[in-house]
Every structure is written in C-alpha cells, then in structure tokens.
Design a protein around this motif. Structure first.
Motif, PDB file in Angstrom:
ATOM      1  N   ALA A   1       0.857  -1.186   0.000  1.00 49.03           N
ATOM      2  CA  ALA A   1       0.000   0.000   0.000  1.00 49.03           C
ATOM      3  C   ALA A   1       0.892   1.234   0.000  1.00 49.03           C
ATOM      4  O   ALA A   1       1.954   1.239   0.632  1.00 49.03           O
ATOM      5  N   PHE A   2       0.442   2.262  -0.692  1.00 52.39           N
ATOM      6  CA  PHE A   2       1.200   3.507  -0.786  1.00 52.39           C
ATOM      7  C   PHE A   2       0.423   4.626  -0.111  1.00 52.39           C
ATOM      8  O   PHE A   2      -0.801   4.698  -0.204  1.00 52.39           O
ATOM      9  N   SER A   3       1.161   5.538   0.531  1.00 52.37           N
ATOM     10  CA  SER A   3       0.518   6.744   1.049  1.00 52.37           C
ATOM     11  C   SER A   3       0.052   7.561  -0.151  1.00 52.37           C
ATOM     12  O   SER A   3       0.613   7.442  -1.244  1.00 52.37           O
ATOM     13  N   PRO A   4      -0.991   8.383   0.008  1.00 50.18           N
ATOM     14  CA  PRO A   4      -1.509   9.148  -1.139  1.00 50.18           C
ATOM     15  C   PRO A   4      -0.462  10.027  -1.812  1.00 50.18           C
ATOM     16  O   PRO A   4      -0.538  10.253  -3.017  1.00 50.18           O
ATOM     17  N   ASP A   5       0.535  10.497  -1.063  1.00 50.92           N
ATOM     18  CA  ASP A   5       1.586  11.331  -1.643  1.00 50.92           C
ATOM     19  C   ASP A   5       2.774  10.511  -2.166  1.00 50.92           C
ATOM     20  O   ASP A   5       3.763  11.072  -2.631  1.00 50.92           O
ATOM     21  N   TYR A   6       2.672   9.198  -2.087  1.00 53.88           N
ATOM     22  CA  TYR A   6       3.714   8.260  -2.528  1.00 53.88           C
ATOM     23  C   TYR A   6       5.058   8.480  -1.814  1.00 53.88           C
ATOM     24  O   TYR A   6       6.109   8.133  -2.328  1.00 53.88           O
ATOM     25  N   LYS A   7       4.982   9.029  -0.613  1.00 56.74           N
ATOM     26  CA  LYS A   7       6.188   9.206   0.199  1.00 56.74           C
ATOM     27  C   LYS A   7       6.542   7.903   0.913  1.00 56.74           C
ATOM     28  O   LYS A   7       7.707   7.616   1.137  1.00 56.74           O
ATOM     29  N   TYR A   8       5.510   7.125   1.269  1.00 59.97           N
ATOM     30  CA  TYR A   8       5.713   5.877   2.012  1.00 59.97           C
ATOM     31  C   TYR A   8       5.089   4.692   1.293  1.00 59.97           C
ATOM     32  O   TYR A   8       4.079   4.836   0.592  1.00 59.97           O
ATOM     33  N   VAL A   9       5.683   3.534   1.520  1.00 57.87           N
ATOM     34  CA  VAL A   9       5.118   2.270   1.071  1.00 57.87           C
ATOM     35  C   VAL A   9       5.017   1.367   2.295  1.00 57.87           C
ATOM     36  O   VAL A   9       5.917   1.343   3.135  1.00 57.87           O
ATOM     37  N   PHE A  10       3.905   0.678   2.415  1.00 54.14           N
ATOM     38  CA  PHE A  10       3.678  -0.285   3.484  1.00 54.14           C
ATOM     39  C   PHE A  10       3.595  -1.657   2.835  1.00 54.14           C
ATOM     40  O   PHE A  10       2.903  -1.815   1.826  1.00 54.14           O
ATOM     41  N   PHE A  11       4.292  -2.632   3.407  1.00 53.06           N
ATOM     42  CA  PHE A  11       4.273  -3.967   2.821  1.00 53.06           C
ATOM     43  C   PHE A  11       4.403  -5.024   3.910  1.00 53.06           C
ATOM     44  O   PHE A  11       4.806  -4.743   5.031  1.00 53.06           O
ATOM     45  N   THR A  12       4.062  -6.246   3.539  1.00 55.81           N
ATOM     46  CA  THR A  12       4.124  -7.388   4.443  1.00 55.81           C
ATOM     47  C   THR A  12       5.360  -8.214   4.125  1.00 55.81           C
ATOM     48  O   THR A  12       5.683  -8.419   2.958  1.00 55.81           O
ATOM     49  N   ARG A  13       6.031  -8.678   5.178  1.00 56.94           N
ATOM     50  CA  ARG A  13       7.132  -9.608   4.966  1.00 56.94           C
ATOM     51  C   ARG A  13       7.217 -10.559   6.158  1.00 56.94           C
ATOM     52  O   ARG A  13       6.681 -10.296   7.227  1.00 56.94           O
ATOM     53  N   ASN A  14       7.907 -11.665   5.935  1.00 58.40           N
ATOM     54  CA  ASN A  14       8.145 -12.637   6.994  1.00 58.40           C
ATOM     55  C   ASN A  14       9.219 -12.113   7.941  1.00 58.40           C
ATOM     56  O   ASN A  14      10.031 -11.269   7.566  1.00 58.40           O
ATOM     57  N   TYR A  15       9.213 -12.655   9.142  1.00 59.82           N
ATOM     58  CA  TYR A  15      10.324 -12.398  10.058  1.00 59.82           C
ATOM     59  C   TYR A  15      11.539 -13.157   9.531  1.00 59.82           C
ATOM     60  O   TYR A  15      11.442 -14.324   9.176  1.00 59.82           O
TER      61      TYR A  15
ATOM     62  N   TYR B   1       2.509 -13.279  16.654  1.00 58.34           N
ATOM     63  CA  TYR B   1       1.312 -13.261  15.809  1.00 58.34           C
ATOM     64  C   TYR B   1       1.647 -12.561  14.501  1.00 58.34           C
ATOM     65  O   TYR B   1       2.697 -11.945  14.368  1.00 58.34           O
ATOM     66  N   SER B   2       0.735 -12.654  13.550  1.00 50.68           N
ATOM     67  CA  SER B   2       0.951 -12.044  12.235  1.00 50.68           C
ATOM     68  C   SER B   2       0.182 -10.749  12.074  1.00 50.68           C
ATOM     69  O   SER B   2      -0.941 -10.608  12.585  1.00 50.68           O
ATOM     70  N   CYS B   3       0.768  -9.821  11.351  1.00 48.27           N
ATOM     71  CA  CYS B   3       0.111  -8.608  10.872  1.00 48.27           C
ATOM     72  C   CYS B   3       0.449  -8.511   9.395  1.00 48.27           C
ATOM     73  O   CYS B   3       1.609  -8.693   9.012  1.00 48.27           O
ATOM     74  N   GLY B   4      -0.543  -8.243   8.564  1.00 46.90           N
ATOM     75  CA  GLY B   4      -0.266  -8.184   7.139  1.00 46.90           C
ATOM     76  C   GLY B   4      -1.383  -7.525   6.361  1.00 46.90           C
ATOM     77  O   GLY B   4      -2.354  -7.021   6.913  1.00 46.90           O
ATOM     78  N   GLN B   5      -1.241  -7.536   5.057  1.00 49.40           N
ATOM     79  CA  GLN B   5      -2.220  -7.003   4.110  1.00 49.40           C
ATOM     80  C   GLN B   5      -2.564  -5.542   4.398  1.00 49.40           C
ATOM     81  O   GLN B   5      -3.714  -5.164   4.558  1.00 49.40           O
ATOM     82  N   PRO B   6      -1.554  -4.657   4.455  1.00 52.49           N
ATOM     83  CA  PRO B   6      -1.816  -3.259   4.762  1.00 52.49           C
ATOM     84  C   PRO B   6      -2.607  -2.561   3.665  1.00 52.49           C
ATOM     85  O   PRO B   6      -2.468  -2.874   2.486  1.00 52.49           O
ATOM     86  N   ALA B   7      -3.432  -1.622   4.089  1.00 54.63           N
ATOM     87  CA  ALA B   7      -4.182  -0.759   3.169  1.00 54.63           C
ATOM     88  C   ALA B   7      -4.241   0.624   3.796  1.00 54.63           C
ATOM     89  O   ALA B   7      -4.476   0.750   5.002  1.00 54.63           O
ATOM     90  N   ILE B   8      -4.038   1.649   3.013  1.00 50.82           N
ATOM     91  CA  ILE B   8      -4.074   3.024   3.490  1.00 50.82           C
ATOM     92  C   ILE B   8      -5.348   3.678   2.966  1.00 50.82           C
ATOM     93  O   ILE B   8      -5.684   3.548   1.787  1.00 50.82           O
TER      94      ILE B   8
END
Length: 172
Positions: free
Chosen positions: A3-17, A59-66
C-alpha cells in the motif's frame, strides 16, 4: 500486499520475520509470522525500512491498506483479542507520521472466520470474508464507515464480483 501513502512518500508492505543470517524465522509450530514494514520512497527505491511497533513475532500482521486520505492504516491480524481466525484492525496515522495503537474494527465486520484484504476508499471499507453470508469461500463485501470503528452491516458485492470459490481482494 503493498500500500502507498496518497503522496507516494511511504510504502507499506508485508514480509516474513527473517533472522540476521537471512533465514526465515519460524515459531514452535513451524510457521513464520508476518509483519508490516513501512519504507520511505526515494527516486523509486525503498529506503529507511521501519518495522511498525505493533508487530510481534508471536502473531501475524499483514495485508496493509491506506485510506485514500492517508489518515488510516487498515490491516489483518491474528493478534490477541482477535474475534476470529483473522480480523481487520485500523490505526490512525498522525500528521507527523506516527501511527496510533491499532483497534479492532468491531463485530459488524469481524466474525469467527477470516476477514482479509481490507481496502478503504471514499468512506467505504471493502474486505474479503468467509463467514458473512456469501456464495462460498471468501467473498468480497463493503461497509460504509460511520465513525472510526463503527460500520454499517456489510453488503456482499454480488455474483458479478463473487463466485463459489475464494474471491480475495478488490481495488479501484
């Protein structure tokens, strides 16, 4: 999921430990939990990766959406307090970039089953569920937001979108 912030300054993503030696980290059950990472985008590259504070290797956290206004981070987790197998959570993103403590979006959305793949646009939360009334497997639903954690009863998007198999996610 990314997921990207509306200004495309940040990206959020899921990854394994991952352990320091770049090997996948697994728990006592042999599973690798997931975490959400925020990176800064600069000249098309991800720099300054930051593991979000609410993640845990238990625990898991994933599938980000902004949200389209950039003020909320939605994601899926099986953290303590989850009502089902996986629930949707939301955390407010402040103007300075800090992220508030996540809260469960509540019983209107989350069930004893799996709620997954959140997407938020124009005041409406879209998500997949295998426990709301559907056609089989995961179906895609929508629910309008009343307040930060109050939603109207979810509506199945129907046969034009959903099938008797798993229907994972929607974006516009």
């Amino acid at each position: 999921t990314v997921a990207f912030s509306p200004d495309y300054k940040y990206v959020f993503f899921t990854r394994n430990y991952i352990k320091k030696n770049q090997k996948l980290s697994v728990n006592q059950k042999g599973m690798s939990n997931l975490q959400i990472v925020r990176g800064t985008l600069e000249k098309g590259k991800v720099i300054n990766e930051e593991i979000l504070k609410f993640n845990s290797d238990t625990y898991s956290c994933g599938q980000p959406a902004i949200s389209d206004d950039g003020k909320y981070l939605f994601f899926v987790s099986d953290m303590p307090g989850t009502k089902g197998q996986t629930d949707i959570y939301v955390a407010e993103i402040f103007d300075d970039g800090t992220i508030n403590t996540p809260v469960n979006v509540g019983d209107q959305i989350n069930t004893a089953g799996r709620e997954m793949f959140p997407y938020f646009k124009n005041g409406t939360l879209y998500f997949a569920s295998d426990n709301h009334y559907g056609f089989g497997g995961l179906d895609i639903f929508k629910s309008e937001m009343k307040s930060k954690v109050m939603y109207v009863t979810p509506k199945n998007l129907g046969k034009d979108i959903n099938s008797n198999m798993d229907d994972f996610a929607i974006t516009f």
